[in-house]
Design an enzyme around this catalytic site. Sequence first.
Site, short mmCIF file in Angstrom:
data_model
loop_
_atom_site.label_atom_id
_atom_site.label_comp_id
_atom_site.label_asym_id
_atom_site.label_seq_id
_atom_site.Cartn_x
_atom_site.Cartn_y
_atom_site.Cartn_z
N ASP A 8 -3.06 -6.11 4.57
CA ASP A 8 -4.04 -5.28 3.88
C ASP A 8 -3.27 -4.04 3.41
OD1 ASP A 8 -6.55 -4.15 3.08
OD2 ASP A 8 -6.57 -3.02 4.95
N ASP A 10 -5.04 -0.35 2.30
CA ASP A 10 -5.64 0.93 2.72
C ASP A 10 -6.01 0.93 4.19
OD1 ASP A 10 -6.03 2.69 0.21
OD2 ASP A 10 -6.63 0.70 -0.45
#
Length: 219
Positions: A8, A10
Site C-alpha cells: 500500500d 499512504d
Amino acid sequence: MTKAVIFDLDGLLIDSEMIYYEIEVDFLKKYGDTITLEEYAHNNSGKTLVENVSYMVNHYRLPISVEEGLTYVLSREKEYFRKGVFLKPGAEELLRFLGENGYPIGMASSSTRERAEGILARNHVLQYFDSTVFGPEITKGKPDPEIFLKASEKLKEAPSDCLVLEDSEAGIQAAYSAGIPVICIPDLKTPDEKYQAMTEALLPSLADVIPWIRKNSQT
C-alpha cells in the site's frame, strides 16, 4: 511461501495519513464541524480522496458539491506535498532487501499514478517497483479485493504466493478477500480484533517485515 510483495502507499509506505487528517479538520472547520482522529482512521483511512470528500459532504450535510470539496482538498494537498512527504521507518531498508533477494515488488494504491510515482521518485525508491495498480485503474476501491487481485496478476504470481503490506482495516479486508496473506503495520489506528484475525502478523515497522520473511521462507 512468499514469492512477491505488494505495498500500500499512504500510511504504510509514506507518512501521509496525518496530513490528510489535518486537511479534513481544516476543511470541516470552514463549516463549523470537525472530525476526530478515531473517526478519520475508521471511516477514511485507506480510501480515495473522492470517497473521503463524498463522505464529508454527505455525512456532515455540507452546503457544497463533492467537486467543490475536492478542489479545496487537492489545493491543500499540493501545499503540504511541496514541503515533502517522507517514507515510513524501515521502508527503504525493506525495499532494498526485497530487491536484493529477488522478490518482485508491486504497489496497490487508491492514489493516482502521477501523485504516487512523484512521491516515490522524490524519495528515490520508484526504481524498486516492478508493477503498480492505482485508483483510476479499478472500478471498486478497498475493501473490495479488485486492486490486490489486479496487482498479483501484474506480478504474474498466484494471490496465495503474494504478501500484502497494509496499515488500514479496509486494506486488510481487501487483501483477505483476495486470498492474499496480509501483514499489518498500523499507522493511525490498531485494527479491531476482527481485522487482526485476518492478518498473518501485526508488526511495529516495515523493518520488522524482513525477519518475518526470512523466518517464513524457511518453513
